[in-house]
Design a protein around this motif. Structure first.
Motif, PDB file in Angstrom:
ATOM      1  N   ALA A   1      -8.734  18.599  -6.228  1.00  0.00           N
ATOM      2  CA  ALA A   1      -7.697  17.994  -7.082  1.00  0.00           C
ATOM      3  C   ALA A   1      -7.334  16.564  -6.673  1.00  0.00           C
ATOM      4  O   ALA A   1      -6.946  15.762  -7.514  1.00  0.00           O
ATOM      5  N   PHE A   2      -7.468  16.260  -5.369  1.00  0.00           N
ATOM      6  CA  PHE A   2      -7.084  14.919  -4.916  1.00  0.00           C
ATOM      7  C   PHE A   2      -8.200  13.904  -5.076  1.00  0.00           C
ATOM      8  O   PHE A   2      -8.043  12.740  -4.773  1.00  0.00           O
ATOM      9  N   LYS A   3      -9.348  14.371  -5.553  1.00  0.00           N
ATOM     10  CA  LYS A   3     -10.480  13.478  -5.812  1.00  0.00           C
ATOM     11  C   LYS A   3     -10.607  13.318  -7.331  1.00  0.00           C
ATOM     12  O   LYS A   3      -9.977  14.042  -8.090  1.00  0.00           O
ATOM     13  N   PRO A   4     -11.430  12.371  -7.782  1.00  0.00           N
ATOM     14  CA  PRO A   4     -11.426  12.088  -9.229  1.00  0.00           C
ATOM     15  C   PRO A   4     -12.007  13.174 -10.131  1.00  0.00           C
ATOM     16  O   PRO A   4     -12.898  13.927  -9.709  1.00  0.00           O
ATOM     17  N   PHE A   5     -11.479  13.212 -11.353  1.00  0.00           N
ATOM     18  CA  PHE A   5     -12.064  14.000 -12.441  1.00  0.00           C
ATOM     19  C   PHE A   5     -12.703  12.972 -13.361  1.00  0.00           C
ATOM     20  O   PHE A   5     -12.025  12.120 -13.923  1.00  0.00           O
ATOM     21  N   ILE A   6     -14.028  12.992 -13.478  1.00  0.00           N
ATOM     22  CA  ILE A   6     -14.714  11.987 -14.292  1.00  0.00           C
ATOM     23  C   ILE A   6     -15.442  12.700 -15.432  1.00  0.00           C
ATOM     24  O   ILE A   6     -16.232  13.604 -15.200  1.00  0.00           O
ATOM     25  N   ALA A   7     -15.138  12.260 -16.655  1.00  0.00           N
ATOM     26  CA  ALA A   7     -15.766  12.888 -17.827  1.00  0.00           C
ATOM     27  C   ALA A   7     -16.762  11.922 -18.440  1.00  0.00           C
ATOM     28  O   ALA A   7     -16.550  10.711 -18.451  1.00  0.00           O
TER      29      ALA A   7
ATOM     30  N   ARG B   1       0.092  11.574  -9.572  1.00  0.00           N
ATOM     31  CA  ARG B   1      -0.792  12.721  -9.380  1.00  0.00           C
ATOM     32  C   ARG B   1      -0.055  14.033  -9.704  1.00  0.00           C
ATOM     33  O   ARG B   1      -0.573  14.909 -10.366  1.00  0.00           O
ATOM     34  N   LYS B   2       1.197  14.093  -9.238  1.00  0.00           N
ATOM     35  CA  LYS B   2       1.995  15.299  -9.522  1.00  0.00           C
ATOM     36  C   LYS B   2       2.152  15.456 -11.031  1.00  0.00           C
ATOM     37  O   LYS B   2       2.100  16.558 -11.565  1.00  0.00           O
ATOM     38  N   ASP B   3       2.345  14.287 -11.679  1.00  0.00           N
ATOM     39  CA  ASP B   3       2.519  14.274 -13.128  1.00  0.00           C
ATOM     40  C   ASP B   3       1.267  14.834 -13.809  1.00  0.00           C
ATOM     41  O   ASP B   3       1.344  15.690 -14.680  1.00  0.00           O
ATOM     42  N   ILE B   4       0.104  14.326 -13.371  1.00  0.00           N
ATOM     43  CA  ILE B   4      -1.169  14.765 -13.966  1.00  0.00           C
ATOM     44  C   ILE B   4      -1.397  16.243 -13.676  1.00  0.00           C
ATOM     45  O   ILE B   4      -1.736  17.019 -14.551  1.00  0.00           O
ATOM     46  N   GLU B   5      -1.143  16.605 -12.409  1.00  0.00           N
ATOM     47  CA  GLU B   5      -1.368  18.000 -12.041  1.00  0.00           C
ATOM     48  C   GLU B   5      -0.524  18.937 -12.893  1.00  0.00           C
ATOM     49  O   GLU B   5      -0.996  19.953 -13.368  1.00  0.00           O
TER      50      GLU B   5
ATOM     51  N   LYS C   1       0.844  -1.198   0.000  1.00  0.00           N
ATOM     52  CA  LYS C   1       0.000   0.000   0.000  1.00  0.00           C
ATOM     53  C   LYS C   1       0.884   1.255   0.000  1.00  0.00           C
ATOM     54  O   LYS C   1       0.619   2.221  -0.712  1.00  0.00           O
ATOM     55  N   GLN C   2       1.943   1.201   0.800  1.00  0.00           N
ATOM     56  CA  GLN C   2       2.861   2.324   0.883  1.00  0.00           C
ATOM     57  C   GLN C   2       3.502   2.615  -0.477  1.00  0.00           C
ATOM     58  O   GLN C   2       3.597   3.759  -0.912  1.00  0.00           O
ATOM     59  N   VAL C   3       3.919   1.511  -1.149  1.00  0.00           N
ATOM     60  CA  VAL C   3       4.533   1.665  -2.472  1.00  0.00           C
ATOM     61  C   VAL C   3       3.518   2.297  -3.431  1.00  0.00           C
ATOM     62  O   VAL C   3       3.821   3.238  -4.163  1.00  0.00           O
ATOM     63  N   LEU C   4       2.272   1.755  -3.393  1.00  0.00           N
ATOM     64  CA  LEU C   4       1.239   2.275  -4.290  1.00  0.00           C
ATOM     65  C   LEU C   4       0.931   3.744  -4.014  1.00  0.00           C
ATOM     66  O   LEU C   4       0.767   4.535  -4.930  1.00  0.00           O
ATOM     67  N   LEU C   5       0.904   4.095  -2.714  1.00  0.00           N
ATOM     68  CA  LEU C   5       0.620   5.491  -2.374  1.00  0.00           C
ATOM     69  C   LEU C   5       1.718   6.410  -2.884  1.00  0.00           C
ATOM     70  O   LEU C   5       1.450   7.504  -3.375  1.00  0.00           O
ATOM     71  N   THR C   6       2.958   5.933  -2.775  1.00  0.00           N
ATOM     72  CA  THR C   6       4.074   6.744  -3.282  1.00  0.00           C
ATOM     73  C   THR C   6       3.953   6.908  -4.793  1.00  0.00           C
ATOM     74  O   THR C   6       4.090   8.005  -5.325  1.00  0.00           O
ATOM     75  N   GLN C   7       3.665   5.762  -5.454  1.00  0.00           N
ATOM     76  CA  GLN C   7       3.515   5.826  -6.919  1.00  0.00           C
ATOM     77  C   GLN C   7       2.372   6.760  -7.296  1.00  0.00           C
ATOM     78  O   GLN C   7       2.480   7.546  -8.230  1.00  0.00           O
TER      79      GLN C   7
END
Ligand SMILES: Nc1ncnc2c1ncn2[C@@H]1O[C@H](COP(=O)(O)OP(=O)(O)OP(=O)(O)O)[C@@H](O)[C@H]1O
Ligand SMILES: [Mg+2]
Length: 494
Positions: free
Chosen positions: A198-204, A138-142, A127-133
């Motif tokens: 921003a930390f919640k989903p963007f759904i189109a 997220r930073k990338d998307i932002e 979970k920790q690894v996934l959260l880091t990823q």
């Protein structure tokens, strides 16, 4: 069977041990043997355990007959690795509980309950690894959807950016309008990723992509058995967007009956899943977009007026590329840089004529079309500088027509490059060509439109460069033969 405490403890899956205050181990169950790889005979009644450290942490002396209050039992939790179990590392968690002497309230024993938590630890690590990823992604998307990534310096785009920047942090419903490919979705994402959602989903959801019956199940989700084929429940986009932003693309394509339900969501923030009886609440921000004239649709009764007012709270218009042609250069350069990196190419730019061609084109597909054209040019480019001859024919033709008409040189007239006579001649030529187009290339009709006699018209027509007439005819959808021309320069028209 007779009740036997030791037998019960030996049956427990968790390790249980008890240490007396003189450090002697008085109980060591079977699960403990398994965890520590030690047998009871070797260890029980031996003074092994140091209670000193534990005594420091555990609640001290008890006055009320040594009875701790309920809930105070699990006094200390400890995690560690037992590396002596084969080659495998075993993670364990031990809960130490003091057992007080009923007479003097002192700690008489400490009971330890020890659990193998290797699997849980493994999941926690993953979970920790996934959260880091996730945070990297997220930073990338932002950064990808930052306002700074929306390229352009024209007043039209700067105005739209300013409006979007101001509303991003609010919860306001935003209405984006603009032709196809102008960047509506890009704006919607930039607003979302610059909001507190921003930390919640963007759904189109593209409302034109679903038939009437499907759009509701896509939006609201459905319960198991809601309709034939609904074998299990499925959440709708509204639930998926919970806490985030729902982007309703091409919202005008929604049927009137779905519009009513959308209105309810906006007004009450409530909805039901298809086939569901529970009323659910929706915490979503809504951004909509359209490339059609929504006001006209309201007038025609195709779009609910009440919904229109709910959606049209904060309109942002994104102008088409042809109305902000100043942005073309910076857009092209941005795309060249990006695509060079992605494709490992070294394209440096375009020749002046190639630039002129791109700037003349009307770009009906806007930025998306421009991006695709540049991508194609880069893939096919043999030279670091892209020349006019590499530009696709359909784009070049518009330029050729304009060049031969002199339309491009209007600026030059004012800059003193041409004489008045020359400019008037060009102006006349434009009118002659336009009248021809309007009349379906009928010279008598064209002459009438311009209030000229047929012979004067013919005289003036002879001055129009043949190349231009040819191109106009080729591109004219209603292109008809002009009839026999007696002027040698206009022969190609007959
Ligand atoms: N100002 C801009 N700067 C950089 N890229 C842009 C800009 N505007 C649009 N684009 C790019 O052009 C493409 C089309 O944009 P987008 O999908 O947002 O347009 P749209 O208005 O939603 O189109 P449609 O109406 O067809 O859905 C995307 O790849 C987007 O990244
Ligand atoms: Mg779009």
């Amino acid at each position: 069977m007779k009740y036997n405490l030791e037998y019960v403890l030996d049956s427990a899956l968790d390790g249980i041990f008890i240490v007396a205050s003189d450090h002697r181990l008085v109980l060591f169950n079977r699960a403990c043997e398994e965890l520590y790889q030690l047998s009871q005979e070797d260890i029980v009644n031996k003074a092994l355990w140091k209670l000193q450290d534990l005594k420091k942490i555990l609640p001290g002396k008890r006055s009320d007959n040594g009875k701790p209050a309920y809930g105070e039992l699990a006094s200390k939790k400890e995690r560690m690795i037992l590396s002596h179990k084969g080659n495998k590392e075993v993670w364990v968690e031990t809960i130490y509980t003091p057992i007080y002497d009923q007479n003097n309230g002192e700690i008489a024993y400490v009971m330890g309950v020890i659990k193998d938590i290797s699997e849980q630890k493994n999941l926690e690590d993953q979970k920790q690894v996934l959260l880091t990823q996730l945070s990297v992604l997220r930073k990338d998307i932002e950064s990808k959807y930052d306002f700074s990534k929306i390229v352009g310096q024209s007043s039209g785009i700067l105005n739209a950016l300013e409006l979007a920047g101001e509303v991003a942090k609010q919860n306001t419903t935003v209405f984006l309008s603009g032709e196809s490919g102008t960047g509506k979705e890009l704006f919607a994402k930039a607003i979302h990723y610059n909001s507190h959602r921003a930390f919640k989903p963007f759904i189109a959801i593209n409302c034109s992509a679903f038939p009437d019956t499907l759009i509701e199940s896509e939006l609201f989700g459905y319960e198991k058995g809601a309709f034939t084929g609904a074998e299990k429940a499925k959440p709708g986009k509204i639930q998926l967007a919970e806490g985030g932003t729902l982007f309703l693309d091409e919202v005008t394509e929604m049927s009137l009956s779905t519009q009513v339900k959308l209105l309810r969501i906006i007004q009450e923030r409530e909805f039901e899943m298809l086939g569901g009886i529970k009323t659910l609440r929706a915490d979503i921000r809504i951004i909509t977009s359209t490339n059609v004239d929504i006001e006209k649709m309201v007038r025609e009764g195709k779009f609910r007026e009440d919904l229109y007012y709910r959606l049209y709270v904060y309109p942002i218009f994104i102008p088409p590329l042809r109305d902000r042609i100043d942005d073309l250069e910076v857009l092209v350069n941005t795309f060249i840089n990006k695509l060079n990196q992605e494709m490992g190419k070294q394209v440096q730019g375009l020749t002046p004529e190639a630039w002129k061609i791109l700037k003349t084109f009307k770009w009906p597909g806007n930025i998306r079309e421009l991006q695709n054209v540049i991508e194609r040019l880069i893939i096919l480019s043999k030279n670091p500088i892209i020349g006019a001859n590499e530009i696709p024919g359909y784009i070049k033709r518009e330029y050729d027509e304009n060049v031969s008409s002199g339309r491009l040189d209007v600026g030059g007239v004012l800059a003193g490059k041409f004489s008045l006579d020359k400019s008037v001649e060009q102006f006349e030529n434009n009118l002659i060509v336009d009248a021809l187009k309007k009349s379906g290339f009928n010279k008598t009709k064209a002459a009438r439109i311009l209030g000229l006699t047929r012979s004067t018209f013919r005289y003036k027509l002879a001055k129009v460069p043949p190349q231009r007439l040819k191109l106009v005819k080729e591109r004219s959808i209603n292109g008809e033969a002009l009839g026999v021309s007696h002027h040698p320069k206009a022969d190609h028209l007959s």
